[in-house]
Design a protein around this motif. Structure first.
Motif, PDB file in Angstrom:
ATOM      1  N   GLN A 178     -26.212  -3.823 -33.956  1.00  0.00           N
ATOM      2  CA  GLN A 178     -27.590  -3.458 -34.276  1.00  0.00           C
ATOM      3  C   GLN A 178     -27.803  -1.944 -34.236  1.00  0.00           C
ATOM      4  O   GLN A 178     -28.696  -1.416 -34.905  1.00  0.00           O
ATOM      5  N   LEU A 179     -26.957  -1.264 -33.473  1.00  0.00           N
ATOM      6  CA  LEU A 179     -27.036   0.197 -33.413  1.00  0.00           C
ATOM      7  C   LEU A 179     -26.245   0.864 -34.535  1.00  0.00           C
ATOM      8  O   LEU A 179     -26.169   2.084 -34.608  1.00  0.00           O
ATOM      9  N   GLY A 180     -25.635   0.045 -35.393  1.00  0.00           N
ATOM     10  CA  GLY A 180     -24.913   0.570 -36.548  1.00  0.00           C
ATOM     11  C   GLY A 180     -23.435   0.803 -36.333  1.00  0.00           C
ATOM     12  O   GLY A 180     -22.772   1.416 -37.181  1.00  0.00           O
ATOM     13  N   GLN A 327     -24.305 -35.023  -4.158  1.00  0.00           N
ATOM     14  CA  GLN A 327     -23.268 -35.049  -5.179  1.00  0.00           C
ATOM     15  C   GLN A 327     -23.842 -34.489  -6.485  1.00  0.00           C
ATOM     16  O   GLN A 327     -24.870 -34.972  -6.965  1.00  0.00           O
ATOM     17  N   ILE A 328     -23.179 -33.465  -7.037  1.00  0.00           N
ATOM     18  CA  ILE A 328     -23.736 -32.807  -8.220  1.00  0.00           C
ATOM     19  C   ILE A 328     -22.864 -33.000  -9.458  1.00  0.00           C
ATOM     20  O   ILE A 328     -23.052 -32.338 -10.459  1.00  0.00           O
ATOM     21  N   GLY A 329     -21.921 -33.932  -9.372  1.00  0.00           N
ATOM     22  CA  GLY A 329     -21.142 -34.261 -10.556  1.00  0.00           C
ATOM     23  C   GLY A 329     -19.954 -33.353 -10.758  1.00  0.00           C
ATOM     24  O   GLY A 329     -19.937 -32.208 -10.301  1.00  0.00           O
ATOM     25  N   ALA A 330     -18.951 -33.871 -11.452  1.00  0.00           N
ATOM     26  CA  ALA A 330     -17.731 -33.115 -11.706  1.00  0.00           C
ATOM     27  C   ALA A 330     -17.841 -32.348 -13.012  1.00  0.00           C
ATOM     28  O   ALA A 330     -18.788 -32.518 -13.778  1.00  0.00           O
ATOM     29  N   GLY A 331     -16.846 -31.500 -13.263  1.00  0.00           N
ATOM     30  CA  GLY A 331     -16.803 -30.753 -14.519  1.00  0.00           C
ATOM     31  C   GLY A 331     -17.092 -29.288 -14.319  1.00  0.00           C
ATOM     32  O   GLY A 331     -17.729 -28.885 -13.339  1.00  0.00           O
ATOM     33  N   PRO A 332     -16.605 -28.453 -15.245  1.00  0.00           N
ATOM     34  CA  PRO A 332     -16.793 -27.002 -15.123  1.00  0.00           C
ATOM     35  C   PRO A 332     -18.240 -26.586 -15.290  1.00  0.00           C
ATOM     36  O   PRO A 332     -19.023 -27.256 -15.966  1.00  0.00           O
ATOM     37  N   ARG A 333     -18.582 -25.475 -14.677  1.00  0.00           N
ATOM     38  CA  ARG A 333     -19.930 -24.919 -14.772  1.00  0.00           C
ATOM     39  C   ARG A 333     -19.843 -23.532 -15.399  1.00  0.00           C
ATOM     40  O   ARG A 333     -19.029 -22.706 -14.997  1.00  0.00           O
ATOM     41  N   ARG A 334     -20.692 -23.280 -16.387  1.00  0.00           N
ATOM     42  CA  ARG A 334     -20.735 -21.981 -17.057  1.00  0.00           C
ATOM     43  C   ARG A 334     -22.095 -21.339 -16.811  1.00  0.00           C
ATOM     44  O   ARG A 334     -23.123 -21.892 -17.206  1.00  0.00           O
ATOM     45  N   LEU A 335     -22.108 -20.212 -16.155  1.00  0.00           N
ATOM     46  CA  LEU A 335     -23.361 -19.519 -15.864  1.00  0.00           C
ATOM     47  C   LEU A 335     -23.611 -18.418 -16.885  1.00  0.00           C
ATOM     48  O   LEU A 335     -22.665 -17.830 -17.423  1.00  0.00           O
ATOM     49  N   ASP A 336     -24.870 -18.149 -17.132  1.00  0.00           N
ATOM     50  CA  ASP A 336     -25.243 -17.128 -18.108  1.00  0.00           C
ATOM     51  C   ASP A 336     -25.113 -15.744 -17.485  1.00  0.00           C
ATOM     52  O   ASP A 336     -25.291 -15.563 -16.273  1.00  0.00           O
ATOM     53  N   ALA A 337     -24.787 -14.762 -18.316  1.00  0.00           N
ATOM     54  CA  ALA A 337     -24.677 -13.366 -17.884  1.00  0.00           C
ATOM     55  C   ALA A 337     -25.617 -12.525 -18.730  1.00  0.00           C
ATOM     56  O   ALA A 337     -25.803 -12.790 -19.919  1.00  0.00           O
ATOM     57  N   ASP A 338     -26.200 -11.497 -18.122  1.00  0.00           N
ATOM     58  CA  ASP A 338     -27.200 -10.676 -18.810  1.00  0.00           C
ATOM     59  C   ASP A 338     -26.598  -9.379 -19.335  1.00  0.00           C
ATOM     60  O   ASP A 338     -25.740  -8.774 -18.683  1.00  0.00           O
ATOM     61  N   LEU A 339     -27.069  -8.941 -20.501  1.00  0.00           N
ATOM     62  CA  LEU A 339     -26.716  -7.624 -21.013  1.00  0.00           C
ATOM     63  C   LEU A 339     -27.728  -6.618 -20.475  1.00  0.00           C
ATOM     64  O   LEU A 339     -28.929  -6.747 -20.701  1.00  0.00           O
ATOM     65  N   ILE A 340     -27.232  -5.625 -19.742  1.00  0.00           N
ATOM     66  CA  ILE A 340     -28.092  -4.587 -19.160  1.00  0.00           C
ATOM     67  C   ILE A 340     -27.923  -3.321 -19.997  1.00  0.00           C
ATOM     68  O   ILE A 340     -26.844  -2.715 -20.013  1.00  0.00           O
ATOM     69  N   ILE A 341     -28.968  -2.952 -20.721  1.00  0.00           N
ATOM     70  CA  ILE A 341     -28.887  -1.805 -21.633  1.00  0.00           C
ATOM     71  C   ILE A 341     -29.334  -0.542 -20.905  1.00  0.00           C
ATOM     72  O   ILE A 341     -30.450  -0.464 -20.377  1.00  0.00           O
ATOM     73  N   ARG A 342     -28.444   0.465 -20.912  1.00  0.00           N
ATOM     74  CA  ARG A 342     -28.748   1.748 -20.280  1.00  0.00           C
ATOM     75  C   ARG A 342     -28.414   2.875 -21.263  1.00  0.00           C
ATOM     76  O   ARG A 342     -28.357   2.646 -22.474  1.00  0.00           O
ATOM     77  N   GLY A 343     -28.163   4.042 -20.739  1.00  0.00           N
ATOM     78  CA  GLY A 343     -28.043   5.221 -21.592  1.00  0.00           C
ATOM     79  C   GLY A 343     -26.733   5.450 -22.272  1.00  0.00           C
ATOM     80  O   GLY A 343     -26.593   6.424 -23.040  1.00  0.00           O
ATOM     81  N   SER A 344     -25.721   4.616 -22.060  1.00  0.00           N
ATOM     82  CA  SER A 344     -24.408   4.881 -22.650  1.00  0.00           C
ATOM     83  C   SER A 344     -24.271   4.355 -24.077  1.00  0.00           C
ATOM     84  O   SER A 344     -23.215   4.514 -24.693  1.00  0.00           O
ATOM     85  N   THR A 345     -25.308   3.705 -24.611  1.00  0.00           N
ATOM     86  CA  THR A 345     -25.263   3.227 -25.988  1.00  0.00           C
ATOM     87  C   THR A 345     -26.445   3.775 -26.778  1.00  0.00           C
ATOM     88  O   THR A 345     -27.551   3.891 -26.263  1.00  0.00           O
ATOM     89  N   ALA A 346     -26.158   4.126 -28.034  1.00  0.00           N
ATOM     90  CA  ALA A 346     -27.187   4.656 -28.934  1.00  0.00           C
ATOM     91  C   ALA A 346     -26.747   4.410 -30.362  1.00  0.00           C
ATOM     92  O   ALA A 346     -25.641   3.919 -30.608  1.00  0.00           O
ATOM     93  N   ALA A 347     -27.599   4.751 -31.299  1.00  0.00           N
ATOM     94  CA  ALA A 347     -27.282   4.553 -32.724  1.00  0.00           C
ATOM     95  C   ALA A 347     -26.022   5.331 -33.094  1.00  0.00           C
ATOM     96  O   ALA A 347     -25.776   6.450 -32.610  1.00  0.00           O
ATOM     97  N   ALA A 348     -25.211   4.705 -33.934  1.00  0.00           N
ATOM     98  CA  ALA A 348     -23.985   5.347 -34.379  1.00  0.00           C
ATOM     99  C   ALA A 348     -24.297   6.616 -35.164  1.00  0.00           C
ATOM    100  O   ALA A 348     -25.264   6.658 -35.936  1.00  0.00           O
ATOM    101  N   ALA A 349     -23.457   7.631 -34.954  1.00  0.00           N
ATOM    102  CA  ALA A 349     -23.641   8.872 -35.697  1.00  0.00           C
ATOM    103  C   ALA A 349     -23.398   8.634 -37.177  1.00  0.00           C
ATOM    104  O   ALA A 349     -22.575   7.807 -37.567  1.00  0.00           O
ATOM    105  N   ALA A 350     -24.102   9.343 -37.991  1.00  0.00           N
ATOM    106  CA  ALA A 350     -23.972   9.185 -39.444  1.00  0.00           C
ATOM    107  C   ALA A 350     -22.558   9.558 -39.864  1.00  0.00           C
ATOM    108  O   ALA A 350     -21.999  10.532 -39.369  1.00  0.00           O
TER     109      ALA A 350
END
Length: 350
Positions: A178-180, A327-350
């Motif tokens: 999205q930043l190009g 008892q919470i049942g068998a099987g793998p568990r997948r937890l969500d992870a958040d994208l934390i946007i800070r100052g190290s990303t910006a629009a691509a240079a032209a």
């Protein structure tokens, strides 16, 4: 001569100690097991037993004893190394849950070494653990219920607890797109890290979905032989790969690093080469380590829910260890992870 100084002699048993001291095996077992009943024995007797066990090289068979004792309320935890960001985060959630249920965690490191990991498991089993949690560990064989966090496939199954790498990586690459950014460099993790394969497959899947081309010449992998067993994927590895990327002369506008340490190391290499982050190069890490927010600039990264992963592993394990637990049942568990946007990303240079 003690048994320890002459390994060809058979192991000293409780019966040997009993004959040597003229005491019953039950009395000796009470002293050496740390039973509360030991306080009913004379201090002199307790000291005689301990001294004889030490001098003769007696080593208790923890596994055999654990078969006689139904429960110790101790849980073994195998972590990559003590005091790592990943291990500390998981341990915070795991320890808080276990202690709330009356269990005590015993943590020991494996250093991503398969042989060492198995030896560490044996050490924990000798402490009569009721169950085992492995964290980012090689596959191990344990005679107790085991839950793995971000581990290798075990017995043909996935790790019991990990994050949803597909969603996490997709968010990171979609942000760069999205930043190009189109020419994105990648740092792959060490081959001995269980998450390396998962995360790289997720990157390939996300790139196809987003219509991004992964350029092989912009993909670099960390080398365990260069980073050392206790510094795998650290700042130094990122710095070296960052220099290697620049020395190749191949153009790129963004870097997606395997973890925050390698991302920050690469940012140092870019700065020394006169490049500005994010004006010239955007950088995304993974983990959200403590100093990611306070790096200059702050690092855009994927935050893993480490404490939640530790707590969930504890719940899964106690459900297998303690019939009184929900008892919470068998099987793998997948937890969500958040994208934390800070100052190290910006629009691509032209």
């Amino acid at each position: 001569m003690s048994t320890l100084s002459n390994p060809t002699q058979p192991a000293v048993t409780l019966k040997d100690l009993s004959q040597h001291l003229g005491l019953s095996s039950a009395t000796i077992s009470i002293v050496l097991s740390g039973s509360p009943r030991a306080k009913n024995l004379r201090a002199e007797t307790r000291e005689r037993v301990r001294r004889a066990a030490r001098d003769l090289g007696y080593r208790p068979n923890g596994l055999a004893r654990s078969l006689r004792v139904k429960k110790t309320h101790m849980i073994g935890v195998l972590v990559p190394r003590i005091n790592s960001h990943y291990g500390n985060g998981v341990m915070t959630g795991l320890e808080g849950f276990l202690q709330g249920q009356g269990y005590t965690p015993l943590a020991i490191s494996h250093g991503h070494e398969e042989i060492q990991a198995q030896r560490r498991v044996q050490t924990l089993v000798e402490r009569q653990i009721d169950g085992l949690v492995t964290v980012s560990a090689p596959e191990v064989d344990a005679p107790v219920p085991t839950i793995s966090i971000a581990g290798y496939h075990a017995a043909g199954r996935e790790a019991d607890v990990t994050i949803d790498h597909d969603r996490a990586v997709y968010r990171a690459l979609a942000h760069l797109q999205q930043l190009g950014h189109r020419r994105i460099a990648f740092f792959k993790g060490n081959p001995d890290n269980p998450d390396t394969g998962r995360r790289w497959r997720a990157a390939q899947t996300a790139a196809r979905s987003l219509g991004l081309e992964i350029l092989p010449e912009l993909v670099l992998q960390m080398d365990p032989a260069r980073t050392g067993p206790m510094r795998r994927g650290g700042y130094g590895a990122g710095f070296r790969l960052g220099r290697q990327l620049l020395d190749s002369g191949r153009p790129f506008t963004a870097l997606f690093a395997f973890n925050d340490f390698s991302a920050i190391g690469a940012m140092r290499a870019f700065a020394e080469a006169g490049l500005s982050v994010p004006r010239d190069v955007s950088v995304v890490g993974f983990d959200d380590v403590d100093n990611a927010e306070y790096n200059s600039p702050g690092l855009t990264t994927v935050r893993q829910p480490l404490e939640a992963m530790g707590e969930l592993a504890g719940r899964l394990l106690l459900a297998a260890v303690d019939p009184k637990m929900p008892q919470i049942g068998a099987g793998p568990r997948r937890l969500d992870a958040d994208l934390i946007i800070r100052g190290s990303t910006a629009a691509a240079a032209a």
